[in-house]
Write an enzyme that holds these catalytic residues in place. Structure first.
Site, mmCIF file in Angstrom:
data_model
loop_
_atom_site.group_PDB
_atom_site.id
_atom_site.type_symbol
_atom_site.label_atom_id
_atom_site.label_comp_id
_atom_site.label_asym_id
_atom_site.label_seq_id
_atom_site.Cartn_x
_atom_site.Cartn_y
_atom_site.Cartn_z
ATOM 1 N N ASP A 16 0.858 -1.191 0.000
ATOM 2 C CA ASP A 16 0.000 0.000 0.000
ATOM 3 C C ASP A 16 0.890 1.235 0.000
ATOM 4 O OD1 ASP A 16 -3.131 0.783 0.849
ATOM 5 O OD2 ASP A 16 -1.621 2.275 1.388
ATOM 6 N N ASP A 117 -3.942 2.536 -4.990
ATOM 7 C CA ASP A 117 -2.602 2.562 -4.386
ATOM 8 C C ASP A 117 -2.246 1.270 -3.660
ATOM 9 O OD1 ASP A 117 -3.926 2.732 -1.871
ATOM 10 O OD2 ASP A 117 -2.387 4.099 -1.112
ATOM 11 N N GLU A 118 -2.919 0.172 -4.016
ATOM 12 C CA GLU A 118 -2.769 -1.025 -3.198
ATOM 13 C C GLU A 118 -2.845 -2.275 -4.061
ATOM 14 O OE1 GLU A 118 -5.515 -0.531 -0.090
ATOM 15 O OE2 GLU A 118 -5.565 -2.665 0.353
HETATM 16 P P1 TTP Z 1 -5.266 4.972 1.437
HETATM 17 O O1 TTP Z 1 -4.249 3.962 1.020
HETATM 18 O O2 TTP Z 1 -6.371 4.528 2.321
HETATM 19 O O3 TTP Z 1 -4.574 6.180 2.193
HETATM 20 P P2 TTP Z 1 -3.214 6.931 1.882
HETATM 21 O O4 TTP Z 1 -2.414 6.248 0.821
HETATM 22 O O5 TTP Z 1 -3.509 8.382 1.646
HETATM 23 O O6 TTP Z 1 -2.476 6.850 3.271
HETATM 24 P P3 TTP Z 1 -1.736 5.584 3.940
HETATM 25 O O7 TTP Z 1 -0.309 6.033 4.119
HETATM 26 O O8 TTP Z 1 -2.434 5.376 5.246
HETATM 27 O O9 TTP Z 1 -1.911 4.427 3.024
HETATM 28 O O10 TTP Z 1 -5.936 5.629 0.174
HETATM 29 C C1 TTP Z 1 -5.252 5.851 -1.052
HETATM 30 C C2 TTP Z 1 -5.701 7.141 -1.687
HETATM 31 O O11 TTP Z 1 -7.114 7.107 -1.918
HETATM 32 C C3 TTP Z 1 -5.444 8.371 -0.837
HETATM 33 O O12 TTP Z 1 -4.151 8.884 -1.005
HETATM 34 C C4 TTP Z 1 -6.510 9.305 -1.320
HETATM 35 C C5 TTP Z 1 -7.658 8.425 -1.718
HETATM 36 N N1 TTP Z 1 -8.688 8.426 -0.655
HETATM 37 C C6 TTP Z 1 -9.715 9.362 -0.726
HETATM 38 O O13 TTP Z 1 -9.778 10.152 -1.670
HETATM 39 N N2 TTP Z 1 -10.648 9.393 0.278
HETATM 40 C C7 TTP Z 1 -10.611 8.551 1.360
HETATM 41 O O14 TTP Z 1 -11.485 8.614 2.254
HETATM 42 C C8 TTP Z 1 -9.530 7.594 1.427
HETATM 43 C C9 TTP Z 1 -9.430 6.654 2.600
HETATM 44 C C10 TTP Z 1 -8.606 7.582 0.409
HETATM 45 MG MG MG Z 2 -2.124 4.174 0.928
HETATM 46 MG MG MG Z 3 -4.775 2.060 0.026
#
Ligand code: TTP
Ligand code: MG
Ligand code: MG
Length: 375
Positions: A16, A117-118
């Site tokens: 991720d 992103d995962e």
């Molecule tokens: P995530 O992988 O949940 O979060 P992240 O990558 O920003 O942070 P982390 O370091 O905890 O992984 O989500 C990936 C992307 O999806 C995030 O950068 C933006 C988008 N997103 C939204 O637009 N709204 C949301 O509520 C979430 C959870 C994510």
């Molecule tokens: Mg992320």
């Molecule tokens: Mg994610």
């Protein structure tokens, strides 16, 4: 059962990206590092209405989270004159995601992109079921993402998707967390029950009412009571998940969903005579890969990186699935011509081509295949 016992221990990685949208912004503007960076979805109603999409860790340490109203984030950061609020730039994140996924795919026996992103990577075969070998893979792909894409991610290594995902979330950013099969119970037991994948605020509330606080509490709960409270499907899932049990295969459902290639032009240009040959080469590469996997496509997109570093994408949907590289190239050229008109004046720095909505093709023999036998 005998067959399953003879196969190697499953080893799954979950990757991720850290604070993904905000990290993409930091990457193109390195001077933003160490500032609170907040990427916002502006609703357009008033200048500040909307929610936070992503925030970097500087902003997060001050309480800013995805989903928070922008106004709240501004309040939390009012003492930080250096805070930066930016609108989402989906084109940029999508292109970055496509490149990241291509890189990760090369590290997997089986691959499944789970969100922008995962991704899950089944590395059972290439690691021989050996967790140390899998951890080395994880280190190598983190290193490659860092050097080739200048991005950091967090990786979880585990015996199934559920444990790998929980491990990836366990330590962020830039984490690497390993859950060995025999450690699953001790890893899980102390975590609050709302951290279990699939437990939303509603289920968490009902579990709290039953005195269940940790995943360990849930694991030792009477399965009959779980089924009674949550119904058969969710009850059964919760019981198994709390024990760390999960048989979901990687990429069990759809397999790969797109193929893309990107190239840098020799010079910044708007000259189609310079751009077409590059597009042809990209189409050739994609055709080879699609042929190798017997895949047809129903959509064609071009991704264009401008001299000012902005990114545009244009997509066309075809009437039906095809394997025809001539159609791929012709569609890409049309998209390019339209785009060049729209962005009057700006030069292109890089160009990408992507096919998507893939499906297993019933092979129609096309003229191209007669003229250029596939290699
Ligand atoms: P995530 O992988 O949940 O979060 P992240 O990558 O920003 O942070 P982390 O370091 O905890 O992984 O989500 C990936 C992307 O999806 C995030 O950068 C933006 C988008 N997103 C939204 O637009 N709204 C949301 O509520 C979430 C959870 C994510
Ligand atoms: Mg992320
Ligand atoms: Mg994610």
């Amino acid at each position: 059962m005998a067959l399953a016992a003879a196969s190697v221990q499953r080893v799954i990685l979950c990757v991720d990206m850290d604070y993904f949208f905000a990290q993409c912004e930091e990457r193109r503007r390195p001077e933003l590092q160490n500032h609170p960076v907040v990427v916002c979805v502006y609703s357009g109603r008033t200048a500040t209405s909307g929610v936070v999409s992503a925030a970097n860790y500087v902003a997060r340490n001050l309480g800013v989270r995805s989903g928070l109203p922008i106004v709240r984030a501004q309040k939390l950061l009012q003492h930080r004159a250096d805070a930066v609020f930016l609108p989402v730039d989906h084109d940029n994140y999508e292109v970055t995601s496509a490149r990241v996924m291509e890189l990760l795919r090369a590290h997997a026996d089986r691959f499944e992109s789970a969100s922008i992103d995962e991704a899950f990577l089944d590395v059972s075969t290439r690691s021989g079921g050996n967790i140390h070998a899998a951890v080395e893979h994880a280190r190598e792909l983190k290193r490659q993402l860092r050097t080739q894409e200048r991005l950091s991610c967090s990786v979880g290594v585990g015996p199934n998707k559920l444990l790998a995902k929980m491990a990836a979330d366990f330590q962020k950013p830039d984490g690497l967390t390993i859950v060995r099969p025999d450690e699953a119970a001790s890893f899980f037991a102390p975590l609050p029950v709302e951290r279990l994948y699939g437990v939303g605020p509603k289920s968490a509330g009902r579990l709290h009412e039953l005195g269940i606080r940790t995943i360990g509490d849930l694991a030792s709960m009477d399965p009959a009571l779980l089924l009674k409270t949550f119904g058969r499907q969710l009850g059964r899932y919760l019981h198994r998940a709390a024990q760390g049990t999960d048989d979901e295969p990687v990429a069990g459902r759809e397999g790969r969903e797109q193929i893309s290639r990107i190239a840098t032009l020799k010079e910044d240009t708007r000259d189609v005579d310079l751009i077409y040959p590059v597009l042809e080469q990209l189409a050739q590469d994609i055709r080879q890969q699609a042929n190798a996997e017997r895949l047809g496509f129903r959509s064609v997109a071009i991704l264009v990186f401008m001299e000012d570093l902005s990114v545009r994408t244009r997509t066309a949907t075809l009437e039906r699935l095809t394997t025809d590289a001539t159609i791929m190239l012709r569609t890409a050229r049309e998209l390019l011509l339209t785009l060049l008109e729209e962005i009057d004046g700006l030069k292109l720095r890089r160009i990408g081509l992507r096919i998507a909505e893939l499906g297993v093709a019933v092979r129609e023999r096309t003229l191209t295949e007669f003229l250029e036998p596939s290699s």
